[in-house]
Enzyme design. Structure first.
Site, short mmCIF file in Angstrom:
data_model
loop_
_atom_site.label_atom_id
_atom_site.label_comp_id
_atom_site.label_asym_id
_atom_site.label_seq_id
_atom_site.Cartn_x
_atom_site.Cartn_y
_atom_site.Cartn_z
N ASN A 193 -59.40 -24.56 42.23
CA ASN A 193 -58.39 -25.13 41.34
C ASN A 193 -57.88 -26.41 41.99
O ASN A 193 -57.15 -26.36 42.99
CB ASN A 193 -57.23 -24.15 41.14
CG ASN A 193 -57.64 -22.89 40.40
OD1 ASN A 193 -58.77 -22.77 39.93
ND2 ASN A 193 -56.73 -21.95 40.28
N GLU B 141 -60.08 -24.70 37.63
CA GLU B 141 -58.94 -25.37 36.99
C GLU B 141 -58.88 -26.82 37.43
O GLU B 141 -59.15 -27.14 38.58
CB GLU B 141 -57.61 -24.69 37.35
CG GLU B 141 -57.41 -23.32 36.75
CD GLU B 141 -56.03 -22.76 37.09
OE1 GLU B 141 -55.12 -23.55 37.42
OE2 GLU B 141 -55.87 -21.53 37.05
N GLU C 198 -55.40 -18.06 43.09
CA GLU C 198 -54.51 -18.79 44.00
C GLU C 198 -53.55 -17.88 44.77
O GLU C 198 -52.33 -18.05 44.75
CB GLU C 198 -53.71 -19.84 43.23
CG GLU C 198 -54.57 -20.90 42.57
CD GLU C 198 -53.77 -21.97 41.86
OE1 GLU C 198 -54.29 -23.10 41.75
OE2 GLU C 198 -52.62 -21.69 41.43
N HIS D 134 -53.55 -12.49 38.14
CA HIS D 134 -53.08 -13.87 38.01
C HIS D 134 -51.55 -13.85 38.03
O HIS D 134 -50.89 -14.11 37.01
CB HIS D 134 -53.61 -14.52 36.72
CG HIS D 134 -53.49 -16.01 36.71
ND1 HIS D 134 -54.52 -16.86 36.38
CD2 HIS D 134 -52.45 -16.82 36.99
CE1 HIS D 134 -54.13 -18.11 36.44
NE2 HIS D 134 -52.85 -18.12 36.81
N ARG E 202 -62.28 -18.50 30.63
CA ARG E 202 -61.67 -17.75 31.72
C ARG E 202 -60.29 -17.26 31.30
O ARG E 202 -59.45 -18.05 30.87
CB ARG E 202 -61.55 -18.64 32.97
CG ARG E 202 -60.82 -17.98 34.12
CD ARG E 202 -60.75 -18.90 35.32
NE ARG E 202 -59.89 -18.32 36.35
CZ ARG E 202 -58.86 -18.96 36.91
NH1 ARG E 202 -58.56 -20.20 36.54
NH2 ARG E 202 -58.14 -18.35 37.84
N TYR F 263 -55.92 -30.04 41.62
CA TYR F 263 -55.01 -30.85 40.82
C TYR F 263 -54.56 -32.13 41.51
O TYR F 263 -53.85 -32.92 40.91
CB TYR F 263 -53.76 -30.04 40.45
CG TYR F 263 -54.02 -29.00 39.39
CD1 TYR F 263 -54.10 -29.36 38.05
CD2 TYR F 263 -54.20 -27.67 39.74
CE1 TYR F 263 -54.34 -28.41 37.09
CE2 TYR F 263 -54.44 -26.71 38.78
CZ TYR F 263 -54.50 -27.09 37.45
OH TYR F 263 -54.75 -26.13 36.49
#
Length: 507
Positions: free
Chosen positions: A336, A417, A196, A150, A105, A338
């Site tokens: 994504n 991610e 995001e 991005h 990606r 985290y």
């Protein structure tokens, strides 16, 4: 006080699909434990790795300008060289291939392809660069996953009309997206319009940590901005920009390779800080104000009811035509993930935060009246990492995927991610990153999705830009070739660092 952001070059991992286990135990897990067709890969963004800031016709981006303003970046670094991927992309593709990955990606630099947006022409050198990446990936059996936006765009768009605060940006984005489709859609099957977007809006227009660095108290003291309103406007424009680009793709380009188009969202998981109804509701509200802010409109055609309940006229509205355009405009969700955090209600309870606290403004509507923290009664929710809001909580991956599956009726999903950032300067001293290996093992066993490439399994030497494999790179390669425990010895958790430490002190 203006908050600052440290520029970090890094690569993350793109994964897909499912399973469960304990975070503490060493897990014997192999690629064959996953379904056929399960993708493992690496993920990057253009500004963080490419460098070549003004080479071959590239124009100035918002980040190029932002990073040159004294005080914006703690250590004064920028992306002028970054990982020098623009000149060394073939080396990086060989690394990806050597690991046995099946997906990569990456994002397209808006300022490299369209340096002046719609007012200028297409920069053919930029097109050639991405054509070469795509072609060389496909020759090696690696699927390109392309992110169109991005966080980076031509600075001229900010200067002319204010970037994402203006609806003009919607048409600029559609033009950029169509340029990418025209040149790459005959080979690229997987597209993400934005990365995001709501987090970008928060960081750029609420916290002033991304360009254009606008804010208002208590989030910061900026020359201009409104932290309570501007993030809502920016997200509104990004949602409509996505929907218009997705419609164009579906109507004119999808048939070229039977491709799909989606979006990636920041997807924290939240759990109540206290076992009380107010905090249970706060955790649900935090989920809606986080990933739901983007995904509800793109699946159901409007903002989450949790947001509509509290926001008044400051939350923009969609026309009936816009709601129809937005509804089901994604073929898949990119997640994504985290971290997992505790959530505390700030409606019925007091939430007092310092001006330096990451949670300042928790008692405001833009934050959903939710205080989030990784600590309860002096105990952290999981092992801390090198990034303050992130803790090692493998169960969070299972929880967030199940939440997304239920809320969005089993919409196809990629984990785009996830990864582990080492505390301190661990990666700068040695490559024996045992904690990262164990993190990967526990998350793979928990949900079969989470590995990182700087957040990282390769270190980029800041002087030579050489790519240096860490222990986790060896483990990942072994895992992908079905070697038990990835073929690495984890018995020695901390190698002798005395010589390295002495060397660092002497330099």
């Amino acid at each position: 006080m203006k908050m600052t952001w440290v520029f970090v070059s890094h690569c993350l991992i793109l994964l897909l699909s499912a399973a469960i286990s304990s975070a503490e135990e060493q897990v014997d897990i192999k690629r064959s434990d996953f379904p056929h067709g399960f993708h493992f890969g690496a993920s990057t963004s253009a500004y963080q790795i490419e460098g070549a800031v003004l080479e071959d016709g590239k124009g100035l981006s918002n980040w190029d300008v932002y990073c040159r303003i004294k005080g914006n970046i703690v250590d004064g670094t920028n992306g002028d060289i970054a990982n020098d991927h623009y000149h060394r992309y073939m080396e990086d593709i060989e690394i990806i291939h050597s690991l046995g990955l099946t997906a990569y990606r990456f994002s397209i630099s808006w300022s490299r392809v369209l340096p002046r947006g719609r007012l200028g022409g297409v920069n053919q050198a930029g097109i050639n660069f991405y054509n070469s990446i795509i072609d060389n990936l496909l020759r090696r059996g690696i699927q390109p996953f392309v992110t169109i936006f991005h966080n980076e765009y031509p600075q001229e768009l900010e200067d002319r009309f204010g970037g994402w605060l203006s609806p003009v940006m919607q048409e600029e984005f559609v033009h950029f997206a169509e340029t990418c489709f025209k040149h790459f859609a005959d080979r690229v099957k997987y597209w993400m319009t934005m990365n995001e977007a709501s987090l970008f809006a928060e960081m750029a227009y609420e916290w002033a940590m991304f360009p254009p660095a606008r804010c208002s108290p208590p989030f910061g003291h900026c020359a201009s901005g409104n932290s309570d309103i501007e993030p809502l406007i920016a997200v509104h424009n990004m949602l409509l920009a996505h929907a218009k680009a997705a419609k164009l793709y579906h109507e004119q380009y999808k048939s070229k390779v039977n491709g799909v188009i989606g979006i990636t969202v920041c997807a924290y998981m939240y759990t109540p800080l206290r076992d009380v109804e107010d905090d249970i509701e706060a955790a649900n509200r935090a989920l809606a104000f986080n990933a739901g802010w983007m995904l509800d409109p793109l699946v159901f055609g409007d903002y989450p009811p949790e947001m509509r309940r509290y926001h008044g006229s400051e939350l923009p509205s969609f026309s009936s035509e816009e709601r129809e355009l937005l509804r089901d405009s994604i073929d898949f969700m990119g997640i994504n993930h985290y971290g997992k955090l505790y959530a505390k209600d700030c409606i019925q309870s007091s939430c007092i935060c310092n001006e330096t606290d990451y949670n300042r403004g928790s008692d405001r509507l833009i934050r959903g009246f939710v205080f989030t923290t990784g600590e309860r009664n002096g105990v952290t929710i999981g092992e801390p990492t090198g990034t303050s809001p992130f803790f090692v909580v493998p169960s969070g991956m299972e929880d967030i995927v199940n939440y997304m599956k239920e809320r969005y009726h089993n919409k196809p999903m990629f984990v785009t991610e996830n990864g582990y950032s080492s505390p301190g300067n661990e990666d700068d001293i040695y490559q024996h990153d045992v904690k990262r290996v164990r993190y990967h093992q526990s998350y793979l066993a928990s949900l079969a999705q989470a590995v990182s490439l700087k957040f990282g399994i390769y270190r980029i030497d800041p002087q030579t830009l050489n790519r240096i494999p860490k222990l986790s790179a060896t483990w990942y390669k072994g895992f992908l070739s079905n070697s038990s425990l990835g073929g690495v010895d984890l018995s020695s958790t901390v190698p002798d660092r005395s010589k390295d430490v002495s060397r660092l002190h002497s330099e």
